[in-house]
Scaffold this motif. Sequence first.
Motif, PDB file in Angstrom:
ATOM      1  N   TYR A 110       0.812  -1.240   0.042  1.00 40.00           N
ATOM      2  CA  TYR A 110       0.106  -0.145   0.015  1.00 40.00           C
ATOM      3  C   TYR A 110       0.937   1.379   0.071  1.00 40.00           C
ATOM      4  O   TYR A 110       0.573   2.320  -0.595  1.00 40.00           O
ATOM      5  CB  TYR A 110      -1.115   0.086   1.258  1.00 40.00           C
ATOM      6  N   SER A 111       1.812   1.264   0.864  1.00 32.79           N
ATOM      7  CA  SER A 111       2.870   2.293   1.068  1.00 32.79           C
ATOM      8  C   SER A 111       3.648   2.543   0.040  1.00 32.79           C
ATOM      9  O   SER A 111       3.892   3.691  -0.507  1.00 32.79           O
ATOM     10  CB  SER A 111       3.500   2.430   2.366  1.00 32.79           C
ATOM     11  N   ILE A 114       0.130   3.998  -2.972  1.00 29.78           N
ATOM     12  CA  ILE A 114      -0.058   5.404  -2.708  1.00 29.78           C
ATOM     13  C   ILE A 114       0.597   6.244  -3.946  1.00 29.78           C
ATOM     14  O   ILE A 114       0.347   7.188  -4.423  1.00 29.78           O
ATOM     15  CB  ILE A 114       0.329   5.738  -1.353  1.00 29.78           C
ATOM     16  N   VAL A 131      -1.040  12.408   2.329  1.00 32.45           N
ATOM     17  CA  VAL A 131      -1.893  11.119   2.599  1.00 32.45           C
ATOM     18  C   VAL A 131      -1.272  10.498   4.039  1.00 32.45           C
ATOM     19  O   VAL A 131      -0.147  10.391   4.347  1.00 32.45           O
ATOM     20  CB  VAL A 131      -1.271  10.003   1.412  1.00 32.45           C
ATOM     21  N   THR A 132      -2.261  10.238   4.814  1.00 32.96           N
ATOM     22  CA  THR A 132      -1.857   9.698   6.251  1.00 32.96           C
ATOM     23  C   THR A 132      -2.887   8.352   6.262  1.00 32.96           C
ATOM     24  O   THR A 132      -4.036   8.296   5.734  1.00 32.96           O
ATOM     25  CB  THR A 132      -2.452  10.477   7.397  1.00 32.96           C
ATOM     26  N   GLN A 133      -2.130   7.358   6.983  1.00 38.04           N
ATOM     27  CA  GLN A 133      -2.695   6.101   7.126  1.00 38.04           C
ATOM     28  C   GLN A 133      -3.052   5.761   8.662  1.00 38.04           C
ATOM     29  O   GLN A 133      -2.238   6.395   9.421  1.00 38.04           O
ATOM     30  CB  GLN A 133      -1.866   4.927   6.715  1.00 38.04           C
ATOM     31  N   TYR A 173      -8.018  -0.348   8.284  1.00 39.34           N
ATOM     32  CA  TYR A 173      -7.168   0.920   8.015  1.00 39.34           C
ATOM     33  C   TYR A 173      -7.726   1.853   7.279  1.00 39.34           C
ATOM     34  O   TYR A 173      -8.907   1.564   6.531  1.00 39.34           O
ATOM     35  CB  TYR A 173      -5.868   0.532   7.416  1.00 39.34           C
ATOM     36  N   THR A 214      -7.254   5.288   5.252  1.00 41.62           N
ATOM     37  CA  THR A 214      -6.153   6.103   4.359  1.00 41.62           C
ATOM     38  C   THR A 214      -6.979   7.397   3.990  1.00 41.62           C
ATOM     39  O   THR A 214      -7.931   7.143   3.373  1.00 41.62           O
ATOM     40  CB  THR A 214      -5.662   5.346   3.327  1.00 41.62           C
ATOM     41  N   TYR A 216      -6.836  10.863   1.795  1.00 41.90           N
ATOM     42  CA  TYR A 216      -6.131  11.636   0.758  1.00 41.90           C
ATOM     43  C   TYR A 216      -6.594  12.721   0.842  1.00 41.90           C
ATOM     44  O   TYR A 216      -7.837  13.167   0.725  1.00 41.90           O
ATOM     45  CB  TYR A 216      -6.200  10.780  -0.528  1.00 41.90           C
TER      46      TYR A 216
END
Length: 103
Positions: free
Chosen positions: A23-24, A28, A41-43, A56, A58, A60
């Motif tokens: 994912y990271s 992303i 972008v924060t998770q 999770y 995420t 954006y």
Amino acid sequence: MATLIVFASPANAASEQEWLDWYSATHIPELRAAIPEVGTVTQHKLLGPPDRLPRYATIYEAIGIDAPTLASRLGAAAPTLSQTELMAVGDDAPALHFADPLQ
């Protein structure tokens, strides 16, 4: 400014770290390349019952476009974004929510 909030889970608990890495490192960056307005972008790992898959969120944030435009651009970009068998499906499949600020 538009916000996209994605709720998603790995396919199983054993693949959680591999899914987070994908994912990271893949998802992303691909999304950011497809939609350059996406900046921050924060998770976040959500609290949940121990008998369920980890979930999770995420978040954006896109600058200079509204939520309908962000949704349209993501729809257009979706066929070019990498997919993975590490992503949960069914009841735990990703859920996307688009939003505009009130002010």
